[in-house]
Scaffold this motif. Structure first.
Motif, PDB file in Angstrom:
ATOM      1  N   ILE A  86     -54.190 -89.150  54.728  1.00 41.00           N
ATOM      2  CA  ILE A  86     -53.859 -88.334  55.902  1.00 41.00           C
ATOM      3  C   ILE A  86     -54.403 -89.003  57.159  1.00 41.00           C
ATOM      4  O   ILE A  86     -55.610 -89.221  57.286  1.00 41.00           O
ATOM      5  CB  ILE A  86     -54.434 -86.907  55.752  1.00 41.00           C
ATOM      6  N   VAL A  87     -53.506 -89.310  58.085  1.00 41.92           N
ATOM      7  CA  VAL A  87     -53.902 -90.004  59.314  1.00 41.92           C
ATOM      8  C   VAL A  87     -53.864 -89.098  60.539  1.00 41.92           C
ATOM      9  O   VAL A  87     -54.380 -89.455  61.597  1.00 41.92           O
ATOM     10  CB  VAL A  87     -53.000 -91.238  59.566  1.00 41.92           C
ATOM     11  N   ALA A  88     -53.232 -87.928  60.402  1.00 37.23           N
ATOM     12  CA  ALA A  88     -53.162 -87.000  61.535  1.00 37.23           C
ATOM     13  C   ALA A  88     -52.967 -85.589  60.999  1.00 37.23           C
ATOM     14  O   ALA A  88     -52.272 -85.377  60.001  1.00 37.23           O
ATOM     15  CB  ALA A  88     -52.023 -87.365  62.480  1.00 37.23           C
ATOM     16  N   THR A  89     -53.586 -84.626  61.676  1.00 37.00           N
ATOM     17  CA  THR A  89     -53.395 -83.223  61.323  1.00 37.00           C
ATOM     18  C   THR A  89     -53.013 -82.431  62.566  1.00 37.00           C
ATOM     19  O   THR A  89     -53.339 -82.811  63.686  1.00 37.00           O
ATOM     20  CB  THR A  89     -54.664 -82.606  60.704  1.00 37.00           C
ATOM     21  N   VAL A  90     -52.322 -81.332  62.332  1.00 35.42           N
ATOM     22  CA  VAL A  90     -51.956 -80.396  63.395  1.00 35.42           C
ATOM     23  C   VAL A  90     -52.351 -79.005  62.922  1.00 35.42           C
ATOM     24  O   VAL A  90     -52.641 -78.796  61.748  1.00 35.42           O
ATOM     25  CB  VAL A  90     -50.443 -80.453  63.704  1.00 35.42           C
ATOM     26  N   TYR A 148     -47.237 -75.581  50.009  1.00 36.42           N
ATOM     27  CA  TYR A 148     -46.702 -76.869  50.457  1.00 36.42           C
ATOM     28  C   TYR A 148     -47.596 -77.511  51.513  1.00 36.42           C
ATOM     29  O   TYR A 148     -47.639 -78.734  51.633  1.00 36.42           O
ATOM     30  CB  TYR A 148     -45.263 -76.718  50.952  1.00 36.42           C
ATOM     31  N   LEU A 149     -48.305 -76.680  52.284  1.00 35.82           N
ATOM     32  CA  LEU A 149     -49.225 -77.221  53.284  1.00 35.82           C
ATOM     33  C   LEU A 149     -50.504 -77.747  52.638  1.00 35.82           C
ATOM     34  O   LEU A 149     -51.137 -78.669  53.159  1.00 35.82           O
ATOM     35  CB  LEU A 149     -49.566 -76.144  54.317  1.00 35.82           C
ATOM     36  N   ARG A 150     -50.873 -77.186  51.512  1.00 37.90           N
ATOM     37  CA  ARG A 150     -52.072 -77.664  50.795  1.00 37.90           C
ATOM     38  C   ARG A 150     -51.789 -78.918  49.985  1.00 37.90           C
ATOM     39  O   ARG A 150     -52.722 -79.656  49.640  1.00 37.90           O
ATOM     40  CB  ARG A 150     -52.599 -76.565  49.869  1.00 37.90           C
ATOM     41  N   TRP A 151     -50.519 -79.182  49.682  1.00 43.77           N
ATOM     42  CA  TRP A 151     -50.162 -80.276  48.778  1.00 43.77           C
ATOM     43  C   TRP A 151     -50.699 -81.634  49.243  1.00 43.77           C
ATOM     44  O   TRP A 151     -51.310 -82.358  48.433  1.00 43.77           O
ATOM     45  CB  TRP A 151     -48.636 -80.320  48.613  1.00 43.77           C
ATOM     46  N   PRO A 152     -50.516 -82.045  50.511  1.00 46.11           N
ATOM     47  CA  PRO A 152     -51.058 -83.355  50.915  1.00 46.11           C
ATOM     48  C   PRO A 152     -52.577 -83.444  50.766  1.00 46.11           C
ATOM     49  O   PRO A 152     -53.111 -84.510  50.433  1.00 46.11           O
ATOM     50  CB  PRO A 152     -50.636 -83.469  52.392  1.00 46.11           C
ATOM     51  N   HIS A 153     -53.280 -82.340  51.006  1.00 46.87           N
ATOM     52  CA  HIS A 153     -54.734 -82.351  50.866  1.00 46.87           C
ATOM     53  C   HIS A 153     -55.140 -82.507  49.399  1.00 46.87           C
ATOM     54  O   HIS A 153     -56.154 -83.139  49.096  1.00 46.87           O
ATOM     55  CB  HIS A 153     -55.326 -81.064  51.437  1.00 46.87           C
ATOM     56  N   ALA A 154     -54.342 -81.943  48.497  1.00 45.57           N
ATOM     57  CA  ALA A 154     -54.659 -82.028  47.076  1.00 45.57           C
ATOM     58  C   ALA A 154     -54.227 -83.355  46.460  1.00 45.57           C
ATOM     59  O   ALA A 154     -54.895 -83.879  45.563  1.00 45.57           O
ATOM     60  CB  ALA A 154     -53.988 -80.874  46.323  1.00 45.57           C
ATOM     61  N   LYS A 155     -53.126 -83.926  46.943  1.00 41.24           N
ATOM     62  CA  LYS A 155     -52.533 -85.096  46.294  1.00 41.24           C
ATOM     63  C   LYS A 155     -52.735 -86.406  47.051  1.00 41.24           C
ATOM     64  O   LYS A 155     -52.632 -87.475  46.444  1.00 41.24           O
ATOM     65  CB  LYS A 155     -51.020 -84.871  46.105  1.00 41.24           C
ATOM     66  N   ALA A 156     -52.993 -86.348  48.363  1.00 39.37           N
ATOM     67  CA  ALA A 156     -53.043 -87.587  49.148  1.00 39.37           C
ATOM     68  C   ALA A 156     -54.043 -87.488  50.287  1.00 39.37           C
ATOM     69  O   ALA A 156     -53.789 -87.985  51.393  1.00 39.37           O
ATOM     70  CB  ALA A 156     -51.652 -87.896  49.686  1.00 39.37           C
ATOM     71  N   LEU A 194     -44.926 -80.799  62.393  1.00 38.79           N
ATOM     72  CA  LEU A 194     -44.830 -81.813  61.342  1.00 38.79           C
ATOM     73  C   LEU A 194     -43.569 -82.669  61.448  1.00 38.79           C
ATOM     74  O   LEU A 194     -43.656 -83.908  61.429  1.00 38.79           O
ATOM     75  CB  LEU A 194     -44.912 -81.146  59.962  1.00 38.79           C
ATOM     76  N   PRO A 195     -42.364 -82.101  61.575  1.00 38.63           N
ATOM     77  CA  PRO A 195     -41.168 -82.954  61.674  1.00 38.63           C
ATOM     78  C   PRO A 195     -41.189 -83.851  62.906  1.00 38.63           C
ATOM     79  O   PRO A 195     -40.683 -84.985  62.856  1.00 38.63           O
ATOM     80  CB  PRO A 195     -40.015 -81.942  61.751  1.00 38.63           C
ATOM     81  N   ASP A 196     -41.758 -83.360  64.002  1.00 38.33           N
ATOM     82  CA  ASP A 196     -41.803 -84.168  65.219  1.00 38.33           C
ATOM     83  C   ASP A 196     -42.641 -85.423  65.014  1.00 38.33           C
ATOM     84  O   ASP A 196     -42.281 -86.519  65.474  1.00 38.33           O
ATOM     85  CB  ASP A 196     -42.375 -83.350  66.380  1.00 38.33           C
ATOM     86  N   TRP A 252     -49.923 -90.131  55.801  1.00 39.80           N
ATOM     87  CA  TRP A 252     -49.532 -88.734  55.662  1.00 39.80           C
ATOM     88  C   TRP A 252     -49.870 -87.936  56.917  1.00 39.80           C
ATOM     89  O   TRP A 252     -50.891 -88.173  57.557  1.00 39.80           O
ATOM     90  CB  TRP A 252     -50.243 -88.093  54.465  1.00 39.80           C
ATOM     91  N   ILE A 253     -48.994 -86.987  57.226  1.00 43.01           N
ATOM     92  CA  ILE A 253     -49.225 -86.003  58.286  1.00 43.01           C
ATOM     93  C   ILE A 253     -49.395 -84.653  57.604  1.00 43.01           C
ATOM     94  O   ILE A 253     -48.651 -84.319  56.682  1.00 43.01           O
ATOM     95  CB  ILE A 253     -48.029 -85.925  59.258  1.00 43.01           C
ATOM     96  N   ALA A 254     -50.363 -83.859  58.051  1.00 43.22           N
ATOM     97  CA  ALA A 254     -50.624 -82.579  57.383  1.00 43.22           C
ATOM     98  C   ALA A 254     -51.086 -81.534  58.381  1.00 43.22           C
ATOM     99  O   ALA A 254     -51.545 -81.854  59.480  1.00 43.22           O
ATOM    100  CB  ALA A 254     -51.685 -82.762  56.294  1.00 43.22           C
ATOM    101  N   VAL A 255     -50.964 -80.294  57.992  1.00 42.52           N
ATOM    102  CA  VAL A 255     -51.609 -79.201  58.719  1.00 42.52           C
ATOM    103  C   VAL A 255     -53.084 -79.218  58.349  1.00 42.52           C
ATOM    104  O   VAL A 255     -53.445 -79.482  57.191  1.00 42.52           O
ATOM    105  CB  VAL A 255     -50.955 -77.849  58.357  1.00 42.52           C
ATOM    106  N   ALA A 256     -53.953 -78.979  59.313  1.00 42.01           N
ATOM    107  CA  ALA A 256     -55.393 -78.995  59.070  1.00 42.01           C
ATOM    108  C   ALA A 256     -55.733 -78.110  57.876  1.00 42.01           C
ATOM    109  O   ALA A 256     -55.145 -77.040  57.681  1.00 42.01           O
ATOM    110  CB  ALA A 256     -56.145 -78.528  60.310  1.00 42.01           C
ATOM    111  N   GLU A 257     -56.684 -78.557  57.075  1.00 40.17           N
ATOM    112  CA  GLU A 257     -56.962 -77.896  55.798  1.00 40.17           C
ATOM    113  C   GLU A 257     -57.291 -76.420  55.963  1.00 40.17           C
ATOM    114  O   GLU A 257     -56.864 -75.579  55.170  1.00 40.17           O
ATOM    115  CB  GLU A 257     -58.112 -78.616  55.082  1.00 40.17           C
TER     116      GLU A 257
END
Length: 289
Positions: free
Chosen positions: A201-205, A189-197, A211-213, A177-182
Motif C-alpha cells: 500500500i503506497v497511498a490511503t484515503v 472489500y476495503l479491508r482486503w488490501p490490508h489483509a492481502k497486500a 479510489l478510482p481517481d 496498492w491504493i486503499a482506504v485507511a485501515e
C-alpha cells in the motif's frame, strides 16, 4: 435524578454512535474538550457512569447502553410524529441510507428515483456503516446481508462481485496498492488490501470515492465493486473476480412504514433501478474497452 438538558442527550447520542469525542466534535461543531466536559456534566446530572474512556475511544457502560436505547426509542417516536405531521402538509421526506457506491449509482440515476410532480423530497445519507432502521434513523437502507431484526422488512436485490482494478493498459506487474485507511475500512472489500497486500500500500484515503481517481491517475491498483470498475472507461480488471468478497444485497425498510405511499414508491423505483444493473453488480459484464 435531575432533568438533563435535551441538547446534552443529543450530544450523548453523537458520542455513542460515533465512538468518541472526535466524531461528535465534527458532527456538533463543538471542540472535543467541550464535548468531553458536557459528557462528564451529563454523568453527574443523572448520577450514572455512561462511558468507559480509553485512548481508542468511548465505550458505553451498561447504563450508557440503556440510555442509548431509551433515547433511540424517543427519536423513533419523534420521527414518526414528524412524518405524520409532514404527511398532513403534503411535504414528506424519504430518507435513504446507502454505501458509497450504491449512493453513487442512485445519484447518477436520480431521475429514476424522484420524478417531477412527486410530493416528497429525498434525503440521502452516504456511509459504509450498516444502515440502521430499527429506530427509524432512515426509511430505506441497502445492506449486504438479510436483516435479522424482527421489525424490518427486506427484498433481495441480487449479488455483488468485486475485483482488482488497474488503469487501462497499465503494467500488469505493478504491485502498488491504493486503499482506504485501515481505521475507515469497514466493508470487507476495503479491508482486503490490508489483509492481502499491506506491504504494497503506497497511498490511503479516508473515503472510497477517491479510489478510482487515484487508480486512473496511475497511483496503483485497488479493489472495487465490479459495477463501479467495469463501468469506468479508464479502468480494467487485473485478473478475475475475488470470489471471497461476493455477497448478496438487500433493500431494507421498517416493517410498519414500508406501506407508506412515498416509501413504497421510492423503494419500488430503487429496486427496479438496481435490478436493471443486476449483471453488472454480479460481475458478469467485464469492461473490454
Amino acid at each position: 435524578m435531575k432533568n438533563a438538558n435535551w441538547d446534552s442527550y443529543q450530544l450523548f447520542l453523537q458520542v455513542a454512535r460515533l465512538g468518541g469525542l472526535t466524531g461528535a466534535s465534527t458532527a456538533s461543531g463543538l471542540s472535543p474538550a467541550t464535548v468531553g466536559r458536557r459528557m462528564l456534566d451529563l454523568e453527574q446530572e443523572i448520577g450514572r457512569a455512561l462511558f468507559v474512556r480509553s485512548q481508542t475511544g468511548y465505550r458505553l457502560t451498561p447504563d450508557g447502553q440503556a440510555l442509548l436505547d431509551h433515547l433511540q426509542e424517543m427519536e423513533a417516536a419523534a420521527r414518526k410524529v414528524e412524518a405524520w405531521r409532514q404527511s398532513g402538509e403534503g411535504g414528506t421526506t424519504v430518507r435513504i441510507a446507502a454505501g458509497t457506491w450504491v449512493a453513487w449509482l442512485l445519484t447518477e440515476n436520480f431521475a429514476a428515483i424522484r420524478v417531477p410532480g412527486d410530493a416528497f423530497a429525498i434525503s440521502l445519507t452516504i456511509g459504509e456503516a450498516r444502515a440502521s432502521l430499527a429506530y427509524r434513523e432512515s426509511d430505506i437502507g441497502i445492506r449486504a446481508f438479510e436483516p435479522e431484526e424482527a421489525n424490518l422488512a427486506a427484498r433481495q436485490l441480487g449479488e455483488v462481485a468485486y475485483a482488482v482494478y488497474i488503469r487501462r493498459n497499465a503494467a500488469e506487474t505493478d504491485e502498488r496498492w491504493i486503499a482506504v485507511a485501515e481505521e475507515e475500512a469497514i466493508s470487507a472489500y476495503l479491508r482486503w488490501p490490508h489483509a492481502k497486500a499491506a506491504t504494497g500500500i503506497v497511498a490511503t484515503v479516508n473515503r472510497p470515492r477517491s479510489l478510482p481517481d487515484l487508480v486512473r491517475a496511475g497511483a496503483g491498483k485497488t479493489v472495487l465493486p465490479c459495477f463501479v470498475g467495469d463501468l469506468h472507461p479508464e479502468l480494467q480488471r487485473q485478473g478475475g473476480e475475488l470470489p471471497e468478497l461476493r455477497h448478496r444485497q438487500w433493500i431494507v425498510m421498517n416493517a410498519e412504514d414500508r406501506h407508506r405511499p412515498e416509501i413504497r414508491t421510492v423503494a419500488d423505483r430503487m429496486t427496479k433501478l438496481i435490478k436493471s444493473y443486476a449483471d453488472l453488480f454480479a460481475g458478469k459484464r467485464p469492461s473490454r474497452g
